[in-house]
Design a protein around this motif. Structure first.
Motif, PDB file in Angstrom:
ATOM      1  N   ILE A  15       0.829  -1.206   0.000  1.00 17.93           N
ATOM      2  CA  ILE A  15       0.000   0.000   0.000  1.00 17.93           C
ATOM      3  C   ILE A  15       0.866   1.261   0.000  1.00 17.93           C
ATOM      4  O   ILE A  15       0.565   2.257  -0.671  1.00 17.93           O
ATOM      5  CB  ILE A  15      -0.940   0.002   1.229  1.00 17.93           C
ATOM      6  N   MET A  16       1.968   1.200   0.748  1.00 14.04           N
ATOM      7  CA  MET A  16       2.855   2.362   0.891  1.00 14.04           C
ATOM      8  C   MET A  16       4.044   2.295  -0.076  1.00 14.04           C
ATOM      9  O   MET A  16       5.056   2.979   0.147  1.00 14.04           O
ATOM     10  CB  MET A  16       3.371   2.427   2.332  1.00 14.04           C
ATOM     11  N   LEU A  17       3.920   1.504  -1.112  1.00 16.57           N
ATOM     12  CA  LEU A  17       5.050   1.269  -2.019  1.00 16.57           C
ATOM     13  C   LEU A  17       5.694   2.549  -2.563  1.00 16.57           C
ATOM     14  O   LEU A  17       6.927   2.645  -2.603  1.00 16.57           O
ATOM     15  CB  LEU A  17       4.607   0.370  -3.176  1.00 16.57           C
ATOM     16  N   PRO A  18       4.915   3.558  -2.991  1.00 19.53           N
ATOM     17  CA  PRO A  18       5.572   4.785  -3.489  1.00 19.53           C
ATOM     18  C   PRO A  18       6.518   5.418  -2.457  1.00 19.53           C
ATOM     19  O   PRO A  18       7.604   5.892  -2.811  1.00 19.53           O
ATOM     20  CB  PRO A  18       4.394   5.707  -3.808  1.00 19.53           C
ATOM     21  N   PHE A  19       6.107   5.403  -1.193  1.00 23.97           N
ATOM     22  CA  PHE A  19       6.946   5.970  -0.136  1.00 23.97           C
ATOM     23  C   PHE A  19       8.206   5.126   0.079  1.00 23.97           C
ATOM     24  O   PHE A  19       9.286   5.659   0.311  1.00 23.97           O
ATOM     25  CB  PHE A  19       6.156   6.090   1.171  1.00 23.97           C
ATOM     26  N   HIS A  20       8.042   3.797  -0.009  1.00 24.02           N
ATOM     27  CA  HIS A  20       9.193   2.911   0.151  1.00 24.02           C
ATOM     28  C   HIS A  20      10.213   3.133  -0.973  1.00 24.02           C
ATOM     29  O   HIS A  20      11.426   3.140  -0.733  1.00 24.02           O
ATOM     30  CB  HIS A  20       8.747   1.447   0.173  1.00 24.02           C
ATOM     31  N   ILE A  21       9.714   3.337  -2.184  1.00 27.35           N
ATOM     32  CA  ILE A  21      10.617   3.594  -3.320  1.00 27.35           C
ATOM     33  C   ILE A  21      11.377   4.896  -3.100  1.00 27.35           C
ATOM     34  O   ILE A  21      12.603   4.961  -3.276  1.00 27.35           O
ATOM     35  CB  ILE A  21       9.829   3.629  -4.640  1.00 27.35           C
ATOM     36  N   LEU A  22      10.644   5.943  -2.696  1.00 28.74           N
ATOM     37  CA  LEU A  22      11.288   7.231  -2.426  1.00 28.74           C
ATOM     38  C   LEU A  22      12.313   7.114  -1.302  1.00 28.74           C
ATOM     39  O   LEU A  22      13.373   7.742  -1.343  1.00 28.74           O
ATOM     40  CB  LEU A  22      10.230   8.277  -2.065  1.00 28.74           C
ATOM     41  N   TYR A  23      11.990   6.280  -0.304  1.00 26.85           N
ATOM     42  CA  TYR A  23      12.906   6.082   0.828  1.00 26.85           C
ATOM     43  C   TYR A  23      14.187   5.398   0.377  1.00 26.85           C
ATOM     44  O   TYR A  23      15.298   5.838   0.712  1.00 26.85           O
ATOM     45  CB  TYR A  23      12.209   5.256   1.906  1.00 26.85           C
ATOM     46  N   TYR A  24      14.062   4.329  -0.390  1.00 29.35           N
ATOM     47  CA  TYR A  24      15.238   3.539  -0.757  1.00 29.35           C
ATOM     48  C   TYR A  24      16.121   4.228  -1.792  1.00 29.35           C
ATOM     49  O   TYR A  24      17.307   3.908  -1.898  1.00 29.35           O
ATOM     50  CB  TYR A  24      14.818   2.151  -1.231  1.00 29.35           C
ATOM     51  N   ILE A  25      15.587   5.198  -2.525  1.00 30.86           N
ATOM     52  CA  ILE A  25      16.450   5.956  -3.444  1.00 30.86           C
ATOM     53  C   ILE A  25      16.943   7.257  -2.812  1.00 30.86           C
ATOM     54  O   ILE A  25      17.645   8.033  -3.458  1.00 30.86           O
ATOM     55  CB  ILE A  25      15.745   6.234  -4.789  1.00 30.86           C
ATOM     56  N   GLY A  26      16.560   7.470  -1.557  1.00 31.40           N
ATOM     57  CA  GLY A  26      17.115   8.584  -0.798  1.00 31.40           C
ATOM     58  C   GLY A  26      16.330   9.876  -0.839  1.00 31.40           C
ATOM     59  O   GLY A  26      16.660  10.823  -0.127  1.00 31.40           O
ATOM     60  N   ILE A  27      15.292   9.934  -1.669  1.00 32.58           N
ATOM     61  CA  ILE A  27      14.539  11.180  -1.809  1.00 32.58           C
ATOM     62  C   ILE A  27      13.697  11.462  -0.570  1.00 32.58           C
ATOM     63  O   ILE A  27      13.633  12.595  -0.086  1.00 32.58           O
ATOM     64  CB  ILE A  27      13.644  11.144  -3.071  1.00 32.58           C
ATOM     65  N   TRP A  28      13.048  10.421  -0.041  1.00 29.66           N
ATOM     66  CA  TRP A  28      12.193  10.620   1.134  1.00 29.66           C
ATOM     67  C   TRP A  28      12.992  11.115   2.333  1.00 29.66           C
ATOM     68  O   TRP A  28      12.550  12.004   3.063  1.00 29.66           O
ATOM     69  CB  TRP A  28      11.463   9.331   1.489  1.00 29.66           C
ATOM     70  N   ASP A  29      14.170  10.561   2.529  1.00 31.05           N
ATOM     71  CA  ASP A  29      14.995  10.943   3.673  1.00 31.05           C
ATOM     72  C   ASP A  29      15.372  12.417   3.596  1.00 31.05           C
ATOM     73  O   ASP A  29      15.285  13.145   4.589  1.00 31.05           O
ATOM     74  CB  ASP A  29      16.252  10.072   3.717  1.00 31.05           C
ATOM     75  N   ARG A  30      15.788  12.858   2.410  1.00 28.07           N
ATOM     76  CA  ARG A  30      16.172  14.268   2.250  1.00 28.07           C
ATOM     77  C   ARG A  30      14.972  15.196   2.430  1.00 28.07           C
ATOM     78  O   ARG A  30      15.077  16.260   3.038  1.00 28.07           O
ATOM     79  CB  ARG A  30      16.805  14.494   0.876  1.00 28.07           C
ATOM     80  N   THR A  31      13.828  14.780   1.910  1.00 24.98           N
ATOM     81  CA  THR A  31      12.616  15.599   2.004  1.00 24.98           C
ATOM     82  C   THR A  31      12.091  15.658   3.425  1.00 24.98           C
ATOM     83  O   THR A  31      11.726  16.733   3.933  1.00 24.98           O
ATOM     84  CB  THR A  31      11.518  15.051   1.073  1.00 24.98           C
ATOM     85  N   SER A  32      12.059  14.500   4.092  1.00 23.24           N
ATOM     86  CA  SER A  32      11.471  14.453   5.434  1.00 23.24           C
ATOM     87  C   SER A  32      12.274  15.236   6.456  1.00 23.24           C
ATOM     88  O   SER A  32      11.719  15.733   7.434  1.00 23.24           O
ATOM     89  CB  SER A  32      11.313  12.998   5.891  1.00 23.24           C
ATOM     90  N   MET A 198       9.977   4.293   8.634  1.00 20.73           N
ATOM     91  CA  MET A 198      10.315   4.959   7.378  1.00 20.73           C
ATOM     92  C   MET A 198       9.688   6.352   7.305  1.00 20.73           C
ATOM     93  O   MET A 198      10.345   7.325   6.909  1.00 20.73           O
ATOM     94  CB  MET A 198       9.809   4.116   6.211  1.00 20.73           C
ATOM     95  N   LEU A 199       8.444   6.464   7.730  1.00 17.91           N
ATOM     96  CA  LEU A 199       7.727   7.726   7.605  1.00 17.91           C
ATOM     97  C   LEU A 199       8.174   8.774   8.613  1.00 17.91           C
ATOM     98  O   LEU A 199       8.155   9.967   8.322  1.00 17.91           O
ATOM     99  CB  LEU A 199       6.218   7.491   7.763  1.00 17.91           C
ATOM    100  N   PHE A 200       8.586   8.326   9.814  1.00 17.98           N
ATOM    101  CA  PHE A 200       8.826   9.268  10.909  1.00 17.98           C
ATOM    102  C   PHE A 200      10.276   9.245  11.401  1.00 17.98           C
ATOM    103  O   PHE A 200      10.550   9.056  12.594  1.00 17.98           O
ATOM    104  CB  PHE A 200       7.860   9.002  12.061  1.00 17.98           C
ATOM    105  N   GLU A 201      11.196   9.454  10.482  1.00 16.38           N
ATOM    106  CA  GLU A 201      12.593   9.706  10.833  1.00 16.38           C
ATOM    107  C   GLU A 201      13.204   8.633  11.730  1.00 16.38           C
ATOM    108  O   GLU A 201      13.934   8.949  12.678  1.00 16.38           O
ATOM    109  CB  GLU A 201      12.726  11.072  11.513  1.00 16.38           C
ATOM    110  N   GLY A 202      12.904   7.364  11.445  1.00 20.05           N
ATOM    111  CA  GLY A 202      13.506   6.270  12.198  1.00 20.05           C
ATOM    112  C   GLY A 202      12.842   5.964  13.524  1.00 20.05           C
ATOM    113  O   GLY A 202      13.328   5.120  14.289  1.00 20.05           O
ATOM    114  N   CYS A 203      11.727   6.623  13.826  1.00 22.29           N
ATOM    115  CA  CYS A 203      11.014   6.388  15.083  1.00 22.29           C
ATOM    116  C   CYS A 203      10.501   4.952  15.133  1.00 22.29           C
ATOM    117  O   CYS A 203       9.812   4.495  14.225  1.00 22.29           O
ATOM    118  CB  CYS A 203       9.850   7.367  15.200  1.00 22.29           C
ATOM    119  N   SER A 204      10.840   4.243  16.200  1.00 19.68           N
ATOM    120  CA  SER A 204      10.427   2.846  16.357  1.00 19.68           C
ATOM    121  C   SER A 204       9.305   2.727  17.376  1.00 19.68           C
ATOM    122  O   SER A 204       9.318   3.390  18.418  1.00 19.68           O
ATOM    123  CB  SER A 204      11.614   1.989  16.805  1.00 19.68           C
ATOM    124  N   LEU A 205       8.350   1.867  17.065  1.00 17.12           N
ATOM    125  CA  LEU A 205       7.253   1.588  17.986  1.00 17.12           C
ATOM    126  C   LEU A 205       7.593   0.467  18.956  1.00 17.12           C
ATOM    127  O   LEU A 205       6.792   0.132  19.821  1.00 17.12           O
ATOM    128  CB  LEU A 205       6.000   1.187  17.192  1.00 17.12           C
TER     129      LEU A 205
END
Length: 245
Positions: A15-32, A198-205
């Motif tokens: 379901i969250m695949l677009p975010f996972h792709i952005l994360y693994y190519i580094g874009i999500w990390d820089r944006t977040s 992935m969504l919240f800067e490495g925050c673990s539950l």
């Protein structure tokens, strides 16, 4: 049960695949890193209203750890947007530390609204490597909602003990893993954890931070588990208290 959790994690990942792709190519990390401070500045307003009484109770004896001149030297690690400032005693000298430099914009607003405090600067550094802070230079260290996102909590606690004066105190308020592994909260923490991190800067539950606190061998540990009145059930389990070096 573990198989069900794994299947649900996979479904959520799809379901969250677009975010996972952005994360693994580094874009999500820089944006977040730029957008997370904005998100937190809004979310923390709600969280602090719900947690205000817990925080007031936690910080009500901060002044007990001031030095002989009655000046309290306080280091807040993972200071974020500075939402704790209003609860610190008048005249307290505050040093702010956060690994994300993008918090400075929002921190400046909180500093401007806190004329009862004295500020000694904002340091961009990791809580597990606070080399700019001298040994035994702080009366108090404060951490709220930090350890969930650091990869090495014992290293952070080691640094906290290093910078605290003998007899100094470490105050903490952290969301943690549920202690009841048979509960629905624990079940869904496990399901959502990979995507949440992935969504919240490495925050673990799933951080068992209370075990790290117990293993850190402070001379005194005042800690209790609470179910916090948050609006997100996944982060209702908290620990709160203070430890003395």
């Amino acid at each position: 049960m573990s198989a069900i959790i794994f299947i649900l994690q996979l479904i959520l990942a799809v379901i969250m695949l677009p975010f996972h792709i952005l994360y693994y190519i580094g874009i999500w990390d820089r944006t977040s890193k730029k957008t997370f401070p904005l998100f937190l500045s809004k979310a923390s307003i709600i969280y602090n209203k719900l947690m205000e009484e817990h925080k007031k109770s936690l910080f009500n004896n901060l002044s007990d750890f001031a030095d002989s001149s009655k000046e309290l030297r306080l280091l807040e690690i993972g200071c974020g947007t500075g939402t704790n400032f209003k609860l610190y005693p008048k005249g307290c000298r505050v040093t702010c530390l956060d690994i994300n430099p993008n918090f400075k914009k929002y921190l400046s607003k909180s500093i401007a609204e806190s004329d009862h405090l004295k500020f000694d600067g904002f340091l961009v550094a990791s809580a597990d490597n606070m080399t700019p802070i001298a040994d035994a230079s702080m009366d108090v260290v404060v951490s709220t909602l930090l350890t969930c996102s650091v990869p090495n909590t014992p290293a952070v606690l080691k640094e906290v003990k290093r910078v605290l004066k003998p007899g100094g105190a470490f105050y903490f308020l952290e969301h943690v893993a549920s202690t009841d592994e048979s509960s629905l909260i624990s079940f869904f923490q496990k399901v959502f954890n990979p995507t949440w991190k992935m969504l919240f800067e490495g925050c673990s539950l799933q951080k068992a931070t209370w075990k790290d606190m117990e293993d850190a061998k402070f001379s005194e540990l005042n800690m209790r588990h609470i179910m916090a009145p948050t609006i997100i059930i996944l982060i209702t389990p908290h620990i709160i208290g203070y430890a003395i070096k």
